[in-house]
Write an enzyme that holds these catalytic residues in place. Structure first.
Site, short mmCIF file in Angstrom:
data_model
loop_
_atom_site.label_atom_id
_atom_site.label_comp_id
_atom_site.label_asym_id
_atom_site.label_seq_id
_atom_site.Cartn_x
_atom_site.Cartn_y
_atom_site.Cartn_z
N CYS A 47 0.82 -1.21 0.00
CA CYS A 47 0.00 0.00 0.00
C CYS A 47 0.86 1.25 0.00
CB CYS A 47 -0.97 0.03 1.18
SG CYS A 47 -2.20 1.36 1.03
N GLU A 150 -1.43 -2.02 -6.18
CA GLU A 150 -0.35 -2.96 -5.94
C GLU A 150 0.21 -3.41 -7.29
OE1 GLU A 150 0.87 -3.28 -3.20
OE2 GLU A 150 -0.68 -2.99 -1.69
#
Length: 288
Positions: A47, A150
């Protein structure tokens, strides 16, 4: 297990900016800010980028916060470490929405640059890590996000496939976070720097296809408990830090333009067919 890879943030002199349709480039970023986001050759933690398109006023209404709200920064599709981000917190009173520096700076730190290495905090070690222990005890917050990014390494090559992770109902995620105040080694009464970090835990089933960790997403039923600064039952708090339900996690393959922090706009989250760029080496497709 597929290993997550991130794009290294290069010095501005070595960067090229690609601006696709429905995407705009950010204004110039200073060299100091660019370098602080990631040391060359480093792999940032899970993240490291997210999306924030809702206004502070809308976030205040959604999370039941009151009081003044910060200026509206506009829709941001490529929020990066060291940016100011919206947080929901309750510092001994009603919930508030404020803008905090992303990258937690402990009160004892000599230099705020340490925050660039503390954009995430592992749920398993919050109660024992010196940088996070005090904040875990009484300075907890929510970090709203409309989704996050991601990058997954593609088997058999150096290519990386980015994914936009979001809820199927397009409601915002409420990431569990911590926050701190920092006034520096010389406490001259100047306004404190307020900073935040996003807590991560083990991945749920959808996320496990590309990474072994993910941000902690708190349901509305846990917000009061998490935000209460007087709640100091560490074991009870730790029980909240679990993987998100599979049903609220959708992975959408997107284009590579998100890899440049200067790129902005809704075009960054548009779905692409991974096989068009990387053929049969693409990871299995996901709904979204």
């Amino acid at each position: 297990m597929t290993k997550l890879m991130f794009i290294t943030i290069m010095p501005r002199s070595e960067m090229t900016t690609v601006v696709p349709a429905n995407t705009t480039a950010r204004p110039d970023v200073s060299m100091a800010t660019t370098v602080a986001r990631a040391d060359p050759g480093s792999v940032p933690p899970v993240c490291g980028r997210f999306v924030s398109t809702s206004s502070p006023a809308d976030m205040a209404a959604y999370f039941g916060a009151g009081g003044d709200v910060p200026d509206d920064p506009g829709s941001r599709y490529n929020v990066a470490p060291t940016d100011d981000v919206l947080v929901v917190h309750a510092d001994g009173g009603p919930r508030r929405v404020d803008a905090f520096h992303w990258g937690l700076v402990p009160g004892w730190a000599d230099d705020p640059k340490v925050g660039s290495r503390m954009i995430n905090a592992r749920a398993e070690t919050l109660a024992i890590k010196g940088a996070f222990k005090a904040a875990f005890g009484s300075r907890r917050c929510l970090v709203p996000a409309d989704g996050f990014y991601e990058w997954a390494e593609v088997p058999g090559g150096r290519l990386k496939q980015p994914y936009f992770v979001h809820r199927p109902d397009d409601e915002p995620f409420a990431f569990a976070g911590l926050w701190e105040r920092w006034r520096g080694p010389v406490r001259d009464g100047s306004e404190a720097l307020r900073s935040t970090t996003i807590i991560t835990t083990t991945a749920n089933r959808p996320m496990a296809a590309i990474h072994d960790r993910m941000p902690v997403v708190l349901p509305a039923s846990a917000w009061d408990e998490w935000l209460d600064p007087g709640h100091d039952d560490i074991e009870a708090l730790e029980r909240l830090l679990v993987p998100a339900p599979d049903a609220i996690t959708v992975l959408r393959p997107i284009g590579s333009d998100v890899g440049n922090v200067r790129n902005e706009g809704p075009g960054l989250i548009e779905r692409v067919d991974p096989t068009a760029a990387i053929g049969d080496r693409a990871l299995p497709g996901f709904a979204g």
